[in-house]
Design a protein around this motif. Structure first.
Motif, mmCIF file in Angstrom:
data_model
loop_
_atom_site.group_PDB
_atom_site.id
_atom_site.type_symbol
_atom_site.label_atom_id
_atom_site.label_comp_id
_atom_site.label_asym_id
_atom_site.label_seq_id
_atom_site.Cartn_x
_atom_site.Cartn_y
_atom_site.Cartn_z
ATOM 1 N N GLU A 39 6.115 -40.142 -20.393
ATOM 2 C CA GLU A 39 5.476 -41.443 -20.634
ATOM 3 C C GLU A 39 4.776 -41.968 -19.383
ATOM 4 O O GLU A 39 4.095 -42.984 -19.438
ATOM 5 N N PHE A 40 4.981 -41.284 -18.238
ATOM 6 C CA PHE A 40 4.371 -41.742 -16.990
ATOM 7 C C PHE A 40 3.135 -40.945 -16.614
ATOM 8 O O PHE A 40 2.451 -41.279 -15.658
ATOM 9 N N ILE A 41 2.851 -39.884 -17.369
ATOM 10 C CA ILE A 41 1.748 -39.018 -16.952
ATOM 11 C C ILE A 41 0.424 -39.769 -17.019
ATOM 12 O O ILE A 41 -0.521 -39.476 -16.290
ATOM 13 N N SER A 42 0.385 -40.815 -17.880
ATOM 14 C CA SER A 42 -0.856 -41.601 -17.968
ATOM 15 C C SER A 42 -1.114 -42.406 -16.690
ATOM 16 O O SER A 42 -2.196 -42.960 -16.528
ATOM 17 N N LEU A 43 -0.124 -42.475 -15.799
ATOM 18 C CA LEU A 43 -0.371 -43.141 -14.512
ATOM 19 C C LEU A 43 -1.338 -42.319 -13.665
ATOM 20 O O LEU A 43 -2.008 -42.848 -12.788
ATOM 21 N N VAL A 44 -1.393 -41.002 -13.910
ATOM 22 C CA VAL A 44 -2.250 -40.160 -13.061
ATOM 23 C C VAL A 44 -3.359 -39.440 -13.831
ATOM 24 O O VAL A 44 -4.266 -38.891 -13.213
ATOM 25 N N PHE A 45 -3.281 -39.414 -15.168
ATOM 26 C CA PHE A 45 -4.340 -38.749 -15.931
ATOM 27 C C PHE A 45 -4.883 -39.687 -17.003
ATOM 28 O O PHE A 45 -4.131 -40.436 -17.632
ATOM 29 N N SER A 46 -6.193 -39.583 -17.244
ATOM 30 C CA SER A 46 -6.819 -40.383 -18.307
ATOM 31 C C SER A 46 -6.585 -39.701 -19.659
ATOM 32 O O SER A 46 -6.161 -38.542 -19.715
ATOM 33 N N GLU A 47 -6.912 -40.415 -20.732
ATOM 34 C CA GLU A 47 -6.818 -39.822 -22.070
ATOM 35 C C GLU A 47 -7.673 -38.570 -22.155
ATOM 36 O O GLU A 47 -7.285 -37.576 -22.773
ATOM 37 N N ALA A 48 -8.860 -38.617 -21.513
ATOM 38 C CA ALA A 48 -9.769 -37.453 -21.569
ATOM 39 C C ALA A 48 -9.129 -36.257 -20.851
ATOM 40 O O ALA A 48 -9.197 -35.120 -21.338
ATOM 41 N N ASP A 49 -8.497 -36.523 -19.697
ATOM 42 C CA ASP A 49 -7.807 -35.432 -18.973
ATOM 43 C C ASP A 49 -6.739 -34.808 -19.877
ATOM 44 O O ASP A 49 -6.612 -33.588 -19.978
ATOM 45 N N LEU A 50 -5.947 -35.693 -20.505
ATOM 46 C CA LEU A 50 -4.833 -35.200 -21.320
ATOM 47 C C LEU A 50 -5.341 -34.431 -22.539
ATOM 48 O O LEU A 50 -4.758 -33.418 -22.928
ATOM 49 N N ASP A 51 -6.451 -34.896 -23.107
ATOM 50 C CA ASP A 51 -7.021 -34.169 -24.256
ATOM 51 C C ASP A 51 -7.441 -32.767 -23.848
ATOM 52 O O ASP A 51 -7.230 -31.804 -24.587
ATOM 53 N N ALA A 52 -8.038 -32.647 -22.653
ATOM 54 C CA ALA A 52 -8.461 -31.316 -22.184
ATOM 55 C C ALA A 52 -7.232 -30.413 -22.028
ATOM 56 O O ALA A 52 -7.247 -29.236 -22.408
ATOM 57 N N MET A 53 -6.152 -30.973 -21.482
ATOM 58 C CA MET A 53 -4.925 -30.174 -21.311
ATOM 59 C C MET A 53 -4.349 -29.771 -22.667
ATOM 60 O O MET A 53 -3.863 -28.658 -22.849
ATOM 61 N N LYS A 54 -4.413 -30.705 -23.618
ATOM 62 C CA LYS A 54 -3.867 -30.399 -24.956
ATOM 63 C C LYS A 54 -4.668 -29.277 -25.609
ATOM 64 O O LYS A 54 -4.118 -28.438 -26.317
#
Ligand SMILES: Cc1cc2nc3c(=O)[nH]c(=O)nc-3n(C[C@H](O)[C@H](O)[C@H](O)COP(=O)(O)OP(=O)(O)OC[C@H]3O[C@@H](n4cnc5c(N)ncnc54)[C@H](O)[C@@H]3O)c2cc1C
Length: 479
Positions: free
Chosen positions: A424-439
């Motif tokens: 739940e803290f990963i959004s402190l360092v990555f944006s939604e776009a970053d996380l989508d790319a990782m997904k």
């Protein structure tokens, strides 16, 4: 629990290597992060890559997720069996398949214990450099998944700098060879993608690693400081002076006292504010000048005293204070929450001050023992999870500590991974776009998200600060 699933698992590994009774499963309900638990459906112990493939296929046929597990020393709930997953325990895949001194490489199965590889390489004058403090227990498969570091990461780098090639079983049971023993592989850096992916992309079944020559000479200094801030200052000066020590580790006063009260007692002064262990290695002729320089820099930063280990026994005594620190914490309280965050080295003194203030404000027993040379903090909170009020304060303090580290230009984990703990803290360092790319990368390997579910990615679309319901934070005042 589905008896047909158990039958299918037992058909692969036999009944003796398949645990499914409640009392057997309890042992696997958590990893080193004891505050987070989840009961697996079963735990299986494969002894070959082919068995891993068959187990993964059996889980697929029964629509049950699976989670790879090494020694279970992880500190972020990475090996937790979320969603009733089957735990595929890799400790019996523990053969060193090849040790090639000529090319300075080794090929190992994932269940090989980290320290055992260096023991095997020693007669050839070689060692495996990444040395997590848990190295007597943790496995190389777990190290690959977490991109493990250790005291000597400062000079030698983390696991990713030492992995040349991997064999990976994908969630559909297929198997791929990634990278190359030569260290050169054209095209995408798939090994780089797998190292640090926390067991979410497949199960690693073989690892080719680099071995390093054992340094000709090692010198270890123990500097005693009146407080942790001056010890941090010394770390900054040593790096600024252009020296590259093998390790720069700080242990604070509360930890020193716990160590001195324990079986790891190393004869350290109980009134010291902090100690700095500085280790230098390399050609014997080069070290005396470096030792003197580090001594001077520690003196200038305010050290009360600097000792140099006179022999290997004394060196081991200095390290006992560092390596035994987590064990000694068991004297302070039944549970230990080991945090892990990184800040720029220059921010260490200020951030540490804030971390201690947070611990005091939440009335918690907080201590620090950390890889100072890397700026890798480990604020440790001793607590009793049977006390719900104290546990709530532990979680709230942890959230603030992470926020302080990120605000100082740091990140939420240096070496323990995101796992279940920090998703739940990963959004402190990555944006939604970053996380989508990782997904999307993850979906390439695991389109159905059956491999180690519930890790790394937030279960909500917001970070814990903006969504206090995340992971029980609604029970904690966050003002
Ligand atoms: C006292 C103590 C000190 C520690 N010190 C350090 C330190 O200095 N540096 C550091 O980096 N860490 C440290 N750790 C944390 C921990 O030891 C490391 O994260 C280690 O790499 C975990 O290895 P493991 O075999 O126990 O893996 P586990 O805890 O079993 O699993 C960790 C992760 O690896 C995945 N995994 C395991 N095997 C495989 C596989 N074959 N294929 C794919 N994924 C797999 C799991 O799914 C999980 O996500 C410490 C822990 C303790 C308890």
């Amino acid at each position: 629990m589905s008896s047909s699933l158990i039958d299918a698992l037992e058909a692969v590994v036999g009944a003796a290597r398949c645990l499914h009774r409640r009392e057997e499963l309890l042992v696997y309900e958590c990893d080193g992060l004891t505050s987070h638990t989840a009961e697996p459906t079963a735990v299986v112990f494969p002894e070959s890559r082919e068995e891993v493939q068959e187990l993964v296929r059996a889980c697929g046929r029964h629509d049950v997720p699976f989670v790879p597990r090494g020694a279970g020393t992880g500190l972020s709930g990475g090996a937790l069996a979320n969603d009733g997953a089957v735990v595929i325990e890799c400790s019996r895949l523990n053969r060193i398949l090849a040790l090639d001194p000529h090319n300075r490489i080794a090929v190992v199965e994932p269940g090989v214990v980290n320290a055992d590889l260096s023991v095997a390489a020693r007669p050839h004058g070689l060692l495996y450099a990444p040395d997590p403090s848990s190295q007597l227990a943790c496995t190389l498969g777990g190290n690959v998944a977490e991109n493990a570091g250790g005291p000597h990461t400062l000079k030698y780098g983390t696991t990713t700098q030492h992995v040349l090639a991997l064999e990976l079983v994908l969630p559909d049971g297929s198997c791929f060879a990634l990278g190359s023993a030569s260290g050169f592989a054209p095209g995408f850096d798939w090994v780089g993608a797998i190292v640090g992916s926390e067991g979410t992309l497949g199960i690693v079944t073989a690892i080719t690693v680099r071995l390093e020559p054992i340094p000709e000479s090692v010198e270890t200094l123990l500097a005693i400081f009146p407080d942790v801030v001056s010890a941090c200052r010394a770390v900054g000066s040593v790096i600024e002076a252009g020296l590259v020590p093998a390790a720069l580790e700080i242990v604070d006063q509360r930890t020193i006292r716990a160590v001195e009260d324990s079986v790891y007692a190393a004869g350290l002064p109980r009134d010291a504010g902090a100690i700095l262990i500085a280790e230098l290695d390399g050609p014997a002729v080069a070290l005396p000048a470096q030792v003197e320089r580090v001594r001077e820099l520690c003196d200038s930063a305010g050290a009360d005293r600097v000792e140099v280990a006179r022999d290997e026994a004394e060196r081991q005594r200095f390290w006992r204070a560092r390596k035994g620190a987590f064990g000694a914490m068991g004297r302070l309280a039944p549970d230990l929450y080991v945090h892990d965050a990184v800040v720029p080295r220059t921010a260490l003194p200020v951030v540490l001050g804030k971390v201690c203030e947070i611990g005091d404000r939440y009335r918690l027993t907080l201590s620090n023992v950390f890889h100072a040379g890397d700026g890798n903090l480990h604020p440790n909170i001793s607590f009793d999870r049977r006390d719900p009020d104290e546990f709530a304060r532990v979680l709230a303090a942890g959230a603030e500590i992470l926020a302080v580290c990120v605000a100082a230009g740091g990140v939420i984990t240096g070496e323990h991974g995101v796992g279940t703990e920090k998703r739940e803290f990963i959004s402190l360092v990555f944006s939604e776009a970053d996380l989508d790319a990782m997904k999307r990368l993850r979906a390439t390997f695991d389109p159905n998200r059956v491999c180690n579910p519930g890790k790394i990615f937030p279960t909500t679309r917001f970070c814990a600060e903006s969504n206090p319901k995340a992971r029980g934070y609604d029970r904690i005042p966050l003002d």
